[in-house]
Design a protein around this motif. Sequence first.
Motif, short mmCIF file in Angstrom:
data_model
loop_
_atom_site.label_atom_id
_atom_site.label_comp_id
_atom_site.label_asym_id
_atom_site.label_seq_id
_atom_site.Cartn_x
_atom_site.Cartn_y
_atom_site.Cartn_z
N TYR A 1 16.50 29.30 71.56
CA TYR A 1 17.33 30.31 72.22
C TYR A 1 16.94 31.73 71.81
O TYR A 1 17.33 32.69 72.44
N ALA A 2 16.21 31.84 70.69
CA ALA A 2 15.84 33.18 70.22
C ALA A 2 14.36 33.19 69.90
O ALA A 2 13.84 32.25 69.31
N HIS B 1 15.34 39.59 63.38
CA HIS B 1 15.58 40.17 64.70
C HIS B 1 14.85 39.30 65.71
O HIS B 1 13.74 38.83 65.45
N SER B 2 15.46 39.09 66.84
CA SER B 2 14.83 38.22 67.82
C SER B 2 15.17 38.71 69.22
O SER B 2 16.02 39.60 69.39
N VAL C 1 19.18 36.42 64.47
CA VAL C 1 19.18 34.97 64.58
C VAL C 1 20.47 34.39 63.99
O VAL C 1 21.00 33.40 64.48
N ALA D 1 15.94 29.55 64.91
CA ALA D 1 16.06 30.13 66.24
C ALA D 1 16.42 29.07 67.28
O ALA D 1 16.51 29.36 68.47
N LEU E 1 23.27 33.76 66.48
CA LEU E 1 22.88 33.04 67.68
C LEU E 1 23.93 32.02 68.12
O LEU E 1 24.21 31.89 69.31
N THR F 1 18.16 42.11 72.19
CA THR F 1 17.85 41.83 70.79
C THR F 1 19.05 41.17 70.16
O THR F 1 20.19 41.46 70.52
N MET F 2 18.79 40.29 69.20
CA MET F 2 19.90 39.64 68.50
C MET F 2 19.45 39.19 67.12
O MET F 2 18.29 38.83 66.93
N VAL G 1 16.49 37.52 73.06
CA VAL G 1 17.21 36.44 73.74
C VAL G 1 17.28 36.75 75.23
O VAL G 1 17.11 37.90 75.66
N LEU H 1 23.77 32.44 76.71
CA LEU H 1 22.32 32.67 76.74
C LEU H 1 21.62 31.52 77.45
O LEU H 1 22.13 30.41 77.52
#
Lengths: 438, 316
Positions: A149-150, A318-319, A105, A142, A108, A102-103, A321, A116
């Motif tokens: 990337y996300a 929240h995304s 954004v 993203a 990023l 989880t990451m 990756v 990543l």
Amino acid sequence: MTRTTPSRRTVLRAAGAAAAGVGATGLASCATPVTGSGSGTQLAYWNFFTGGDGERMVELVDSYRAEAPSVDVTATTLMWGAPYYTKLAMACAGGRAPDLATMHVSRLGPFAAHLLDPFDLDELAARGITQDQFPSRVWENAQVDGELYALPLDTHPMVLYVNTDLCSQAGLMGDDGELAPITSVEQFFDAGRRLAEVTGSTGISWAAADGLASWMMFWSIFRQMGGVMELPDGGPAQVDREVMTATFSFIRDMTDGTICSQTLDGPAAPAVFASQQAGLFVLGPWELITAETAGIPFTMVPFPALFGDAPLIRADSHSFVLPRQLSVDPERRAAAYDMAASMLRNSLSWAGGGHIPALSAVSESPEFLTLEPQSNYAEAAEFVEYDPAAYFSGSGSQLMSYGGQQILGVSTRAQTPEQATENLVTWLDQQLAIPSPV
Amino acid sequence: MATTASGATVVPPPGATQPRRKTPSLTTNPGGFWFVLPFLVVYAAFTIFPVLYGLGMSFFNVSLAGAPTTFVGVDNYAELLGDAQVWRTLGHTLLFTVLSTVPLILVSLAMALLVHTGVKGQWFWRFSFFAPYLLPVSTVVLIWNWLMQGDFGFINGILDFVGLPKVGWLSDESVALTSVVLITVWWTVGFNFLLYLAALQAIPESVYEAAALDGAGGWRRTLSITLPLLRGTTGLVIVLQILASLKVFDQAYILFNGSGGPGGAAAPILQYVYDTGFVNYRLGYASAISYVFFALIIVVSLGQFALSRRRGRTAA
């Protein structure tokens, strides 16, 4: 007699001691849980959700486990913020990163450069996930260098929590039972003052002493006033100084001890709202559960446009990756795509924590639209303002921390808005001048 | 060498030989090496190697974000000389060390003396004074974070009640570091208290009896017997305390949620090292800062060592 070579007994004893030592260190390093039947695909997933969000994340993981019983998911939860990103970066740099993580954004940028792998849009499309299902602002943010990337799970903009009981006592509710529209600073401050009379303390709860909460307000107001901040490598920072000073002035005027406290910190601000010592509360939507648990009469609405026409609001997402690994196992990678897609599809339950699901199939579903108060502020996803791009910006970053210090300095009257602007711009220039680690 | 009862060291005259041991000792028996080996392996792997590796890193622009690493010579060291934040946070750490060491010694000594007077309920006092030391740092900070809240904290509530102005414990730049000191004193004073109490109990009763026969009163006995005989312990406590205070990080980091406090006024240098290396990804530069700080700690330790040796010699 003096021995020059160790006797058999000495060697045996030493070997025994050595074995015991190795055994002890072996045990100490055995923190990785060994789970699963040993067959099927292993999948390591890292996230930073604790509390209510943590429980709902466990639900999401479990629903994927039910969908794919052959995949053995190891979900690891770490404390969010700097510690999480530190561990993730180190795991990536070491080549032994989890399969999915989880990451935010907003964090990023520096990760996408080296740590990543981008998502393969065809692989996502094969799982029913396409660009047109996401709010355009969220999808754009993203991307890095034209690649995704996300994979955004949600959007969490700054929102306004409303204690309907206190607000109606203060005469702030409209005839329709909703908060009467607030369209200007004067109205916002007036609401704060009237609420302060009702509560006997302050009107609006907002954590001036918390970097995240204070930065959210700062960035939203700065953008609503039309402020622009560009942070090119090497510097100098391109900043509208006048707008920044005006933003700090807004903070100072708001924190007069009646409208807003000058010193509330992160844990205290939601507590003040939950204990009905303030009628309005400004933060991201994740304190929904706190307010629900407190059993107070409340609703949530988008933070209003106090300046300008568009209610520009600081937000983050929240995304998921794909951390770069030394060698990618195609099966594990496929399972990572499956799991990310599954969690997106099931994100209705995730919305229970206040976040707006990123996937339109969820955010436009009848189930979500009947969800109160989440659907009230779902439109905010169209007006989200992410943090300026730099390696030191984003949620839990140094910019947030240093910016938060300047905001607190203004609210406590330790410095003037002009000094705060000078400090922040000088600091930005310094950060840009030093060699970038990315 | 032998040590006499008075504590003075007697150097054997030149030419004198140690009595030969009949049995092989741990140091002369080659088998001893194999017993020490497991420790040496762990020590080399987890202390010596990282220390050297970190020193090497400080000459490269190592990045946690995975950017390619190149040799930059002493650039990192040159940069830190001009980095105001390094000196500012170093100042915070040194100020914290001074502000915390003094009360941590005086308060613990006072507590030990009071308990040693033979007040009733010995176990209660010992337990109460030592108990905070047993708490984990996060618990300690959590308790104090709520006590020190500006608007509705317990301490400000009391101040308000007795008519004093509220204090911005966690929000006022000039108070923030003092708040960290207060928390640290409350949390760790029990350890020094224990050292002092043990030292007090080791002073032979006969010395006091002799002084009492000579007509020395309670104050006289404390000033002329107790305090001088505690000098060795005080030296030890000072060294331990300075080294512990220089390492301040966790309580300040947790108390202000990593923000460094209002205006960054409570950010110790170790937090700047952490932020630079792990939050801002600049591991090479962070290493350079930490080695400069390391050198400073060594200088302090050596100075303290030289001082205590000289004191020991003049005492003899």
